[in-house]
Enzyme design. Structure first.
Site, PDB file in Angstrom:
ATOM      1  N   MET A 157      26.828  33.299  59.194  1.00  0.00           N
ATOM      2  CA  MET A 157      25.671  33.060  60.059  1.00  0.00           C
ATOM      3  C   MET A 157      24.595  32.219  59.372  1.00  0.00           C
ATOM      4  SD  MET A 157      25.177  36.793  61.876  1.00  0.00           S
ATOM      5  CE  MET A 157      23.928  36.213  63.043  1.00  0.00           C
ATOM      6  N   HIS A 158      23.675  31.711  60.163  1.00  0.00           N
ATOM      7  CA  HIS A 158      22.379  31.171  59.744  1.00  0.00           C
ATOM      8  C   HIS A 158      22.418  29.785  59.083  1.00  0.00           C
ATOM      9  CE1 HIS A 158      21.136  35.247  60.525  1.00  0.00           C
ATOM     10  NE2 HIS A 158      21.675  35.728  59.434  1.00  0.00           N
ATOM     11  N   ASP A 191      30.077  35.924  62.225  1.00  0.00           N
ATOM     12  CA  ASP A 191      31.024  36.772  61.487  1.00  0.00           C
ATOM     13  C   ASP A 191      30.804  38.254  61.764  1.00  0.00           C
ATOM     14  OD1 ASP A 191      28.597  36.861  60.093  1.00  0.00           O
ATOM     15  OD2 ASP A 191      29.449  36.297  58.169  1.00  0.00           O
TER      16      ASP A 191
END
Length: 499
Positions: free
Chosen positions: A81-82, A240
């Site tokens: 992520m991110h 995820d």
């Protein structure tokens, strides 16, 4: 027999799973890639590495596949992520991706609070401004690399970029977009209010789709390089942790997941968008449509054990490193470890805190340190469970996946520290299985993810908490929670001595 592929784009490697209609993992292939860490607190990757290693892994899978390629019907993705991937007008990558564990953006987080307001941010994005999220990275590039920022046409998250390279189509989906601080989580749309407040053009945000949505087929070039059929259907996929939840059957109220990979998460299913933990834990869109999950994060979970192995047992495998850990008494003979190697996320949003061994004695052996690392990681995750419980959530059973589910002693430690029943699944590859389940749903094999989970998730072992151990760990946990405040000022003072 029909098949689907789940691609899990992790921080250290991409894992590709081939699964059949019985929910069996037929092939599992992993390909590693490096981190780029030019300075303390920086963490980047070359997105081209993700593409090349994914193509390599899929081509290896296809070469070993004995059936008709037309029987591999679909593919979907799970991803870290991110991370920020910036594309120019020609959809070319402008710079290395800045990853979730990059903590250079403390100033930008303060700026977000100033421009948006903390209460407004929590109301819309459901999460506090933390260094790991995407928006602070975008503002860092805008401030420090302004010419490059002006060339940007859109941003993508890591697995969305990988999917774009396989299909030629640009999209994001809700579960990953929820980790950007730019999504109106409850209303499932990019937030114009946040964008305008921080000076980010809304057009930088890609089109949003549902995780199970069909987004195209693979390109002829990717078909040639992988060996897959050009008719292979591609579905959007999920973050995820959202995919880990799907792949572990966390699909209804009362279900909770502990996932220990590079980072560690404790995740619990939510069906109401109004739930409010005041920013103490994360609140994201689930990979299941119109559902959510709460989540606490330990930034350096499995990474802490990997750091210890690479620093003190580089030539050994994990099984050798952990040999004898079950014989070490609870509390590692008076040794505590805090896993703050990369700062911390929950419950301490602190980019500057660093890890500690407390109570080191001349009698301690290496295996005591290993036990302390494992217990410290689990204590950190227990802080998130404590927040859930304080918020009124009942947690009595947890599904454990990832590296922490590969060792029975660690699973028993989780049962004792969390004081819950721990379930081990037939495969600990939750995110990759979740991605495959999204593809299976998209291909029409099942009418729902819940129905799919009945075939794809199987509990093979259960660990019950041992009352005597629970009492000992409760005492140790009280001591563990004191370490953060006791070392915070010291960690900040040492920051200027780090390279």
């Amino acid at each position: 027999m029909k098949y689907v592929i789940g691609v899990d784009l992790g921080t250290s490697a991409v894992k590709v799973l081939l699964m059949n209609q019985l929910g069996e993992v037929c092939v599992e292939i992993s390909q590693p890639y490096p981190l780029i860490q030019e300075k303390s607190g920086y963490s980047e990757q070359d997105p081209e590495e993700w593409v090349d290693k994914t193509i390599t892994a899929i081509s290896m899978l296809v070469k070993g596949f004995g059936g008709s390629l037309d029987d591999i019907e679909g593919i979907s993705f799970s991803g870290q992520m991110h991370g920020l991937v910036l594309l120019d007008q020609q959809n070319e990558v402008l710079r290395n991706a800045i990853l979730w564990n990059d903590v250079r953006t403390s100033n930008q987080c303060e700026e977000i609070y100033k421009l948006v307001g903390k209460e407004t941010l929590l109301k819309i994005a459901k999460n506090p401004a933390l260094e790991g999220f995407t928006l602070p990275k975008l503002l860092w590039v805008k401030e420090h690399e302004p010419e490059l920022y002006r060339k940007a046409k859109t941003f993508l998250l890591p697995k969305d970029y990988l999917r774009f390279r396989l299909t030629g189509q640009i999209h994001s989906e809700y579960s990953d977009a929820a980790g950007t601080l730019l999504l109106d989580v409850a209303n499932k749309r990019w937030s114009r209010e946040i964008c305008e407040a921080v000076g980010v053009d809304l057009t930088l945000c890609p089109q949003l789709v549902e995780p199970h949505q069909f987004v195209g087929t693979i390109t002829s070039e990717i078909a040639r390089r992988t060996g897959l059929s050009v008719y292979t259907k591609v579905f959007a996929g999920g973050a995820d942790n959202a995919c880990g939840a799907i792949g572990s059957g966390i699909l209804e109220v009362g279900k909770t997941l502990c996932s220990i990979g590079t980072s560690g998460v404790v995740l619990s299913y939510e069906e109401k968008k109004e739930r409010d933990f005041k920013g103490k834990v994360h609140y994201f869109n689930h990979g299941k449509e119109n559902a959510f999950y709460t989540m606490g994060v330990t930034l350096a979970a499995g990474y802490s054990l990997n750091w210890f192995k690479e620093s003190f047992a580089q030539k050994e495998d994990y099984d050798t490193l952990l040999t004898g850990v079950e014989e070490v008494a609870i509390g590692a003979n008076g040794l505590l470890f805090t896993p703050y190697l990369a700062g911390e996320r929950t419950p301490h949003a602190d980019a500057f805190i660093r890890g500690s061994f407390i109570g080191v004695d001349s009698s301690h052996k290496r295996i005591d340190f290993v036990r302390a690392v494992i217990e410290g990681i689990t204590f950190s995750l227990n802080e998130s469970i404590e927040i859930f419980r304080d918020g009124g959530k009942k947690i009595d059973t947890i599904v454990s996946i990832g590296g922490g589910a590969k060792n029975d002693t660690w699973l028993q430690i989780q049962a004792d520290i969390f004081n819950v029943k721990i379930q081990k699944l037939s495969s600990e590859q939750g995110p990759g299985i979740g991605a495959a389940m999204i593809a299976a749903l998209g291909c029409g094999w099942y009418s729902s993810l819940n129905e799919c989970a009945e075939s794809f998730t199987k509990v093979v072992k259960t660990f019950e908490p041992i009352e005597k151990n629970v009492r000992q760990y409760e005492e140790l946990f009280r001591l563990y929670k004191k370490v953060y405040q006791s070392t915070k000022e010291i960690s900040e003072g040492l920051a200027s001595f780090r390279n």
